[in-house]
Design an enzyme around this catalytic site. Structure first.
Site, PDB file in Angstrom:
ATOM      1  CB  CYS A  50      16.864  -7.050  62.370  1.00 39.14           C
ATOM      2  SG  CYS A  50      17.014  -7.877  60.768  1.00 39.14           S
ATOM      3  CB  SER A  83      18.742 -10.675  58.411  1.00 42.64           C
ATOM      4  OG  SER A  83      19.551 -11.552  57.633  1.00 42.64           O
ATOM      5  CG  ASP A  84      21.722 -13.007  64.019  1.00 40.99           C
ATOM      6  OD1 ASP A  84      22.699 -13.538  63.460  1.00 40.99           O
ATOM      7  OD2 ASP A  84      21.601 -12.946  65.251  1.00 40.99           O
ATOM      8  CB  CYS A  85      23.449 -15.841  59.832  1.00 41.23           C
ATOM      9  SG  CYS A  85      24.859 -14.784  59.430  1.00 41.23           S
ATOM     10  CB  ALA A  87      17.028 -13.382  60.991  1.00 41.77           C
TER      11      ALA A  87
END
Length: 552
Positions: A50, A83-85, A87
């Site tokens: 995401c 998650s994108d890092c 996020a």
């Protein structure tokens, strides 16, 4: 495989707190969701990441509608979500959507975000979340099950004698001769010839007395890889590629790509005035377009325009312009200038990019690439708001729309444009010119989420003749236009199918492109992930050829 980045992730600058406001459900249906839907339902992707942005006020990584309602309940996704890092941290601190770290854990897991690439899903925060009774261990077991299932599928706990095939891959399987050939071929196939006045290209080595290689992109290495790349085993620069054909080519950079230093431009002018042929390499790189950075203009950066103008003034012979970029650059002045004989767009051509460029320039390869996006004029950044997510035109606000499907206005080079060193003629026939609406409706209903399983309704039988004196590839692009009575915000046209055929000089090649119910459907005006068959006269266009197909 893991898909990234879910969803409506459109910009880099300000990405950690950007809210992608998408008012029209149609934009979600026919632009922002389909690629992910295909990866999930057709390719069976095992993971999805995401994005940093919010969608209509809800951060993507806390968005239950996105992660559960659409992804798992509607599409049947059963893999892991990550998650994108950081996020999750940004959902809390930048979007300010959750109250605290514990609340972020609760909202994230309830929404369907199971793996945190960051620190929010720490042991302490998870334990606090459970203590609130908003989460229970049964739900956490469900979360862990998706991750462990993936590990089992990968053979993580297999005994040594039953490891999957991928576990035996090593350096022997990387950078093989076939890989090297593929890298070169991919670069060659992607290069697009934008202009070729008086058939300047290809150059004949035997006729060249002096050749100048000029420009900030003329001897690039890492810049040929774009952004987010692995370590290439070697990098063939454009200069090296040119010298593999004409070893006495003289090189002057002329200027840097992004600085305002003009001190070397006179050297470029002098060299241009002494050379029969000038190959001028300009463009952009990861300095202008990369993760966490966006361009604010589509003009050439630095003093590159000045360099081009001075070379044009000084050159005594032919000028070939080569543009290196991953996106649109306004080079309209040089398209219109008769002193620029030919223009190539080469993208970011990778480890063998320099050789591929030279192979095109000197005619070992006939270019057949087509533009994967529209080349706009520089005022595009003024008439389209940076954060505007609407794909469709809005007359009341002045928004002209985005992409070839919806943009209303003049363009420099349209999506799909590309020339060749030879000439082609095309024609096509349709297997039927009428489609019963009920047949299309039934098929659409049965395959709404699985377009690739849809039945063929019409076959386009295409013939391509090579009428020139060179063998070459031809990329067939079949576009479809909706009926004139369709909704005012329907796509202007959409790419319905494509193929690449090789045709020898004086001969012909045939191809078939099939259309199904989804090609004759438009996004529902209010329901996301829903389409409707639209009756009327649809127009199929291939080059200058048209056929009407009536849905009734």
């Amino acid at each position: 495989s893991t898909q990234s980045t879910w969803a409506a992730y459109s910009l880099e600058k300000g990405r950690f707190n950007f809210d992608a406001v998408i008012h029209n459900p149609q934009d979600l249906t026919d632009t922002y969701l389909p690629a992910f839907q295909s990866c999930v339902m057709r390719s069976k992707a095992s993971g999805i990441m995401c994005s940093y942005n919010a969608i209509n006020g809800v951060p993507a990584c806390l968005n239950k509608w996105l992660l559960k309602d659409v992804l798992r309940d509607l599409w049947g996704f059963n893999g892991y979500t990550v998650s994108d890092c950081d996020a999750m941290t940004y959902a809390l601190k930048k979007h300010k959507y959750s109250k605290n770290a514990t609340d972020t854990v609760i909202r994230g897991i309830k929404a369907g975000m199971y793996l945190d690439c960051g620190s929010v899903y720490s042991k302490a925060n998870i334990e606090k979340a459970v203590e609130t009774n908003e989460l229970n261990w049964k739900k956490l077991d469900e979360v862990l099950e998706t991750s462990f299932t993936t590990l089992f599928r990968l053979g993580y706990w297999n005994p040594p004698n039953s490891l999957p095939k991928w576990a035996h891959l090593d350096n022997r399987h990387v950078n093989t001769p076939s890989h090297q050939r593929l890298a070169l071929e991919a670069a060659e196939q992607s290069i697009v010839l934008l202009k070729n006045e008086k058939k300047t290209l290809p150059l004949s080595v035997d006729k060249i007395k002096s050749l100048a290689v000029i420009g900030p992109s003329s001897n690039i290495t890492r810049a040929m890889q774009g952004n987010y790349y692995g370590g290439a085993p070697y990098l063939i620069t454009p200069l090296a590629g040119i010298r593999s054909y004409f070893e006495d080519a003289v090189h002057v950079k002329g200027c840097e790509a992004s600085t305002m230093n003009t001190s070397d431009i006179p050297k470029a002018q002098k060299l241009a005035s002494e050379s029969d042929i000038v190959i001028l390499f300009v463009g952009i790189s990861g300095h202008e377009e990369r993760e966490n950075h966006d361009r604010t203009t589509i003009d050439l950066p630095g003093v590159q325009n000045l360099l081009i103008e001075k070379v044009i003034q000084s050159a005594k012979g032919t000028i070939v312009l080569v543009l290196v970029s991953g996106s649109s650059v306004d080079i309209s002045a040089y398209d219109a200038n008769p002193r620029i004989s030919s223009i190539l767009w080469v993208g970011y051509p990778g480890q063998s990019g320099g050789q591929a460029i030279a192979n095109i320039i000197f005619g070992s390869v006939n270019p057949a690439g087509r533009l994967p996006f529209t080349f706009h004029y520089s005022n595009y950044t003024e008439i389209v708001d940076f954060g505007e997510m609407a794909m469709r035109r809005n007359i009341s606000t002045g928004h002209p729309g985005r992409t070839y499907r919806f943009f209303h206005g003049p363009v420099l080079y349209p999506f799909g444009f590309g020339l060749s060193y030879t000439t082609f003629q095309t024609s096509f026939e349709v297997s039927t010119s009428k489609i019963p609406k009920t047949d299309a409706q039934n098929d659409l209903k049965n395959t709404l989420l699985l377009p690739h399983t849809s039945k063929t309704l019409v076959d386009l039988k295409i013939t391509v003749w090579n009428t020139g004196n060179r063998d070459g590839d031809f990329v067939i692009l079949a576009f479809i236009k909706p009926p004139k009575k369709a909704r005012s915000n329907a796509p202007i046209r959409s790419l319905a199918g494509f193929d690449r055929v090789h045709v020898k000089s004086g001969q012909k090649s045939t191809s078939t492109i099939s259309l199904n119910s989804h090609n004759f459907a438009l996004a529902h005006p209010t329901l996301v992930n829903t389409k409707e068959i639209f009756d009327g006269h649809w127009t199929v266009v291939i080059e200058n050829n048209k056929h009407t197909i009536v849905v009734e």
